[in-house]
Design a protein around this motif. Structure first.
Motif, PDB file in Angstrom:
ATOM      1  N   VAL A  41      10.041  -5.249  -2.233  1.00 34.85           N
ATOM      2  CA  VAL A  41       9.130  -6.288  -2.722  1.00 34.85           C
ATOM      3  C   VAL A  41       7.777  -6.167  -2.036  1.00 34.85           C
ATOM      4  O   VAL A  41       6.721  -6.319  -2.668  1.00 34.85           O
ATOM      5  N   PHE A  42       7.789  -5.863  -0.753  1.00 32.68           N
ATOM      6  CA  PHE A  42       6.526  -5.730  -0.021  1.00 32.68           C
ATOM      7  C   PHE A  42       5.752  -4.484  -0.443  1.00 32.68           C
ATOM      8  O   PHE A  42       4.578  -4.559  -0.824  1.00 32.68           O
ATOM      9  N   THR A  43       6.394  -3.312  -0.404  1.00 34.73           N
ATOM     10  CA  THR A  43       5.666  -2.067  -0.683  1.00 34.73           C
ATOM     11  C   THR A  43       5.201  -1.983  -2.136  1.00 34.73           C
ATOM     12  O   THR A  43       4.195  -1.328  -2.420  1.00 34.73           O
ATOM     13  N   SER A  44       5.895  -2.669  -3.048  1.00 35.71           N
ATOM     14  CA  SER A  44       5.515  -2.604  -4.461  1.00 35.71           C
ATOM     15  C   SER A  44       4.261  -3.425  -4.765  1.00 35.71           C
ATOM     16  O   SER A  44       3.807  -3.474  -5.902  1.00 35.71           O
ATOM     17  N   ASN A  45       3.690  -4.053  -3.746  1.00 41.34           N
ATOM     18  CA  ASN A  45       2.374  -4.691  -3.900  1.00 41.34           C
ATOM     19  C   ASN A  45       1.260  -3.654  -3.867  1.00 41.34           C
ATOM     20  O   ASN A  45       0.116  -3.960  -4.207  1.00 41.34           O
ATOM     21  N   PHE A  46       1.589  -2.427  -3.452  1.00 44.90           N
ATOM     22  CA  PHE A  46       0.593  -1.392  -3.239  1.00 44.90           C
ATOM     23  C   PHE A  46       0.769  -0.248  -4.235  1.00 44.90           C
ATOM     24  O   PHE A  46       1.871   0.003  -4.714  1.00 44.90           O
ATOM     25  N   ALA A  47      -0.333   0.453  -4.498  1.00 40.29           N
ATOM     26  CA  ALA A  47      -0.300   1.524  -5.493  1.00 40.29           C
ATOM     27  C   ALA A  47       0.365   2.788  -4.969  1.00 40.29           C
ATOM     28  O   ALA A  47       1.012   3.517  -5.724  1.00 40.29           O
ATOM     29  N   ASP A  48       0.205   3.044  -3.678  1.00 40.21           N
ATOM     30  CA  ASP A  48       0.751   4.282  -3.123  1.00 40.21           C
ATOM     31  C   ASP A  48       0.788   4.192  -1.600  1.00 40.21           C
ATOM     32  O   ASP A  48       0.435   3.168  -1.010  1.00 40.21           O
ATOM     33  N   ASP A  49       1.199   5.316  -0.992  1.00 35.02           N
ATOM     34  CA  ASP A  49       1.317   5.405   0.459  1.00 35.02           C
ATOM     35  C   ASP A  49      -0.011   5.124   1.150  1.00 35.02           C
ATOM     36  O   ASP A  49      -0.070   4.423   2.160  1.00 35.02           O
ATOM     37  N   GLU A  50      -1.088   5.669   0.591  1.00 34.20           N
ATOM     38  CA  GLU A  50      -2.404   5.513   1.201  1.00 34.20           C
ATOM     39  C   GLU A  50      -2.861   4.059   1.186  1.00 34.20           C
ATOM     40  O   GLU A  50      -3.389   3.550   2.184  1.00 34.20           O
TER      41      GLU A  50
END
Length: 253
Positions: A41-50
């Motif tokens: 849920v947290f990481t899916s707020n972001f487009a990618d690793d960068e």
């Protein structure tokens, strides 16, 4: 920490070494292990690793020249997983609806299971890709192979045992991690068919790095207050995850 709160978000530096994300809960309590749904849920707020690195560097500028993995141990073996980002809204919604859970309700996965079985029947190469690239574990593969063997058999005894095989397969689909892996595999399979680049994932940790991580896992250091991020944003705030505005417009594809 419970058994299901065993996943870590780890940043690996390309020059060697790593940094484990931790979350200050207040009252002297720090979390560095989470449910897989919490991390997704947290990481899916972001487009990618960068973009994730830039976001976390607002708290502590330590995420530079490296990459993230999710790590956990099973039967004493250290394993790694790739992250889920914005391009996987179905997985995000599934994680959001089942925050801090590892097992999904049968009623919630029945349609998904039927659809998946139809997909592999129409496109057998998709199943081959899923199995070869190890997006699933041996329990799922065995359950699916057994079910398909009985389903495609004309033997009367096989047909009689089919319902048991289907029940076993359903139990595997009820694991959040199973559907997560299948959907990552589906995403990558579709990218390859379109001659697009598959997101890189350094799934192999060097022998020396693995040895270091294993040593640190078995000889944990006591965390100092100065090592804990101060004024962290509420990354794992339950109210944030259940906000209706986050749930709107989530579709599978």
């Amino acid at each position: 920490m419970g058994f299901k709160e065993r996943y870590k978000l780890v940043y690996h530096y390309r020059k060697g070494g790593s940094h484990e994300f931790s979350y200050d809960m207040g009252n002297g309590k720090v979390r560095d292990r989470f449910y897989l749904t919490e991390i997704d849920v947290f990481t899916s707020n972001f487009a990618d690793d960068e973009e994730l690195s830039r976001g976390l560097n607002l708290l502590s500028n330590v995420y530079n020249d490296g990459y993230f993995t999710i790590e956990y141990r099973t039967n004493g073996v250290l394993k790694t997983m790739e992250l889920v980002f914005k391009d996987m809204p179905f997985v995000r919604k599934l994680a959001l609806d089942n925050i801090r859970k590892a097992t999904l309700a049968k009623k919630d996965i029945t349609f998904y299971m039927r659809e998946f079985l139809r997909d592999i029947n129409k496109d057998p190469s998709f199943l081959k890709f899923i199995f070869e690239k190890r997006y699933t574990n041996s329990f799922f593969r065995n359950a699916l192979n057994y079910y398909l063997t009985l389903k495609n058999s004309d033997d009367k005894d096989a047909q009689g045992a089919l319902w048991q095989a289907e029940a076993s397969l359903c139990r595997e689909f009820c694991r959040y991690k199973t559907i997560r892996g299948l959907e990552i595999g589906r995403r990558n399979y579709e990218l390859i068919k379109q001659n697009k680049n598959v997101p890189s994932f350094p799934n192999a940790i060097s022998v020396s790095e693995r040895a270091r991580i294993e040593y640190e896992l078995n000889h944990p250091k006591k965390k100092k207050k100065s090592d804990i991020l101060s004024n962290q944003m509420p990354l794992f705030d339950a109210n944030e995850y259940t906000d209706e505005s986050l749930k709107k417009g989530r579709t599978r594809r």
